[in-house]
Design a protein around this motif. Sequence first.
Motif, PDB file in Angstrom:
ATOM      1  N   ALA A 109      30.825  16.371 -16.719  1.00 47.88           N
ATOM      2  CA  ALA A 109      31.125  15.029 -17.224  1.00 47.88           C
ATOM      3  C   ALA A 109      32.563  14.645 -16.893  1.00 47.88           C
ATOM      4  N   GLY A 110      33.490  15.593 -17.028  1.00 48.16           N
ATOM      5  CA  GLY A 110      34.888  15.346 -16.687  1.00 48.16           C
ATOM      6  C   GLY A 110      35.080  15.079 -15.206  1.00 48.16           C
ATOM      7  N   ALA A 168      36.391  11.386 -13.056  1.00 48.43           N
ATOM      8  CA  ALA A 168      37.453  11.292 -12.047  1.00 48.43           C
ATOM      9  C   ALA A 168      37.130  10.294 -10.932  1.00 48.43           C
ATOM     10  N   ILE A 169      35.888   9.827 -10.877  1.00 44.34           N
ATOM     11  CA  ILE A 169      35.519   8.792  -9.900  1.00 44.34           C
ATOM     12  C   ILE A 169      36.401   7.558 -10.095  1.00 44.34           C
ATOM     13  N   PHE A 170      36.818   7.325 -11.329  1.00 39.25           N
ATOM     14  CA  PHE A 170      37.588   6.123 -11.655  1.00 39.25           C
ATOM     15  C   PHE A 170      39.099   6.371 -11.608  1.00 39.25           C
ATOM     16  N   ILE A 205      44.071  15.382 -12.444  1.00 43.91           N
ATOM     17  CA  ILE A 205      43.105  14.662 -13.276  1.00 43.91           C
ATOM     18  C   ILE A 205      41.833  15.490 -13.464  1.00 43.91           C
ATOM     19  N   LEU A 206      41.355  16.121 -12.401  1.00 39.97           N
ATOM     20  CA  LEU A 206      40.165  16.974 -12.491  1.00 39.97           C
ATOM     21  C   LEU A 206      40.412  18.157 -13.425  1.00 39.97           C
ATOM     22  N   ASN A 217      40.731  16.778 -17.092  1.00 36.96           N
ATOM     23  CA  ASN A 217      39.443  16.338 -17.640  1.00 36.96           C
ATOM     24  C   ASN A 217      38.535  17.514 -17.986  1.00 36.96           C
ATOM     25  N   GLY A 218      38.450  18.499 -17.088  1.00 31.50           N
ATOM     26  CA  GLY A 218      37.585  19.651 -17.331  1.00 31.50           C
ATOM     27  C   GLY A 218      38.023  20.450 -18.540  1.00 31.50           C
ATOM     28  N   LEU A 219      39.316  20.761 -18.596  1.00 28.72           N
ATOM     29  CA  LEU A 219      39.848  21.552 -19.704  1.00 28.72           C
ATOM     30  C   LEU A 219      39.699  20.830 -21.041  1.00 28.72           C
ATOM     31  N   SER A 220      40.095  19.573 -21.088  1.00 31.06           N
ATOM     32  CA  SER A 220      40.061  18.832 -22.357  1.00 31.06           C
ATOM     33  C   SER A 220      38.629  18.590 -22.832  1.00 31.06           C
ATOM     34  N   ASN A 221      37.700  18.320 -21.912  1.00 31.25           N
ATOM     35  CA  ASN A 221      36.305  18.092 -22.305  1.00 31.25           C
ATOM     36  C   ASN A 221      35.669  19.339 -22.910  1.00 31.25           C
TER      37      ASN A 221
END
Length: 307
Positions: free
Chosen positions: A138-139, A143-145, A189-190, A193-197
């Motif tokens: 999901a993270g 990152a697409i955005f 960003i990747l 996002n992965g770590l925080s999610n």
Amino acid sequence: MPFMRKILSNMIDSEAHEKRPPILTSSKQDISPHITNVGEMKHYLCGCCAAFNNVAITYPIQKVLFRQQLYGIKTRDAVLQLRRDGFRNLYRGILPPLMQKTTTLALMFGLYEDLSCLLRKHVRAPEFATHGVAAVLAGTAEAIFTPLERVQTLLQNHKHHDKFTNTYQAFKALKCHGIGEYYRGLVPILFRNGLSNVLFFGLRGPIKEHLPTATTHSAHLVNDFIGGGLLGAMLGFLCFPINVVKTRLQSQIGGEFQSFPKVFQKIWLERDRKLINLFRGAHLNYHRSLISWGIINATYEFLLKFI
């Protein structure tokens, strides 16, 4: 003979009843998938609304934090910069984060639920593993955005105020540098996002379980705000150095694409190799994340009950 005719008549009626199509059952089977699909969309909608609510309230705080991350200045100096810019520029650049946050949080909550369900059905693995993979995927999708976050960084930087005045002009300024310019800063960003999610979805439930038992809607709302706020503040502090590097990377237009370790080393040397200087602005980020993720989590859970 009348007796035989009665038996034959009963047999014919029984066969006719068995062959009669189960109209009501078939109708339920046809309709239920559609009802389920509509219900599953609520996670995307609730995530989107929660993000809108959050950005509208906390954007000025985010702007102060951005100045501290970029220039390594104190909170007072960052606030003075915004005062000099004037109220007209206070919400300058809000459109990209509004678009970015509403879409990414919709994907974050919606895809996590969908992917968790999908992996549970098709993969034999412990529940924490399937949830972790779903959170990372999901993270990654969020990152697409990255281009929206990239433009937001440029619009918040006062050094670029004379180059463009709105989102469209900022996007246009990057166009001549190629598609890769829109995704500058993708690696941090990747990672962020992965770590925080993984940590957010993994710890959200256990934290709420340790809060006082809620018996009313308002008590549930308070618990969701506290749980989401505490978790968001912790993650915001943990990921702060990653965001410092991301901000530096995305403040550049054109030129060499520098690696994450190279930029991190450069910032480390600029800030006298002191950890406390690397975390300058982290206290404000802690309070902003506390408010932001409290709002996001409380709004999401509140809407989930009514949609």
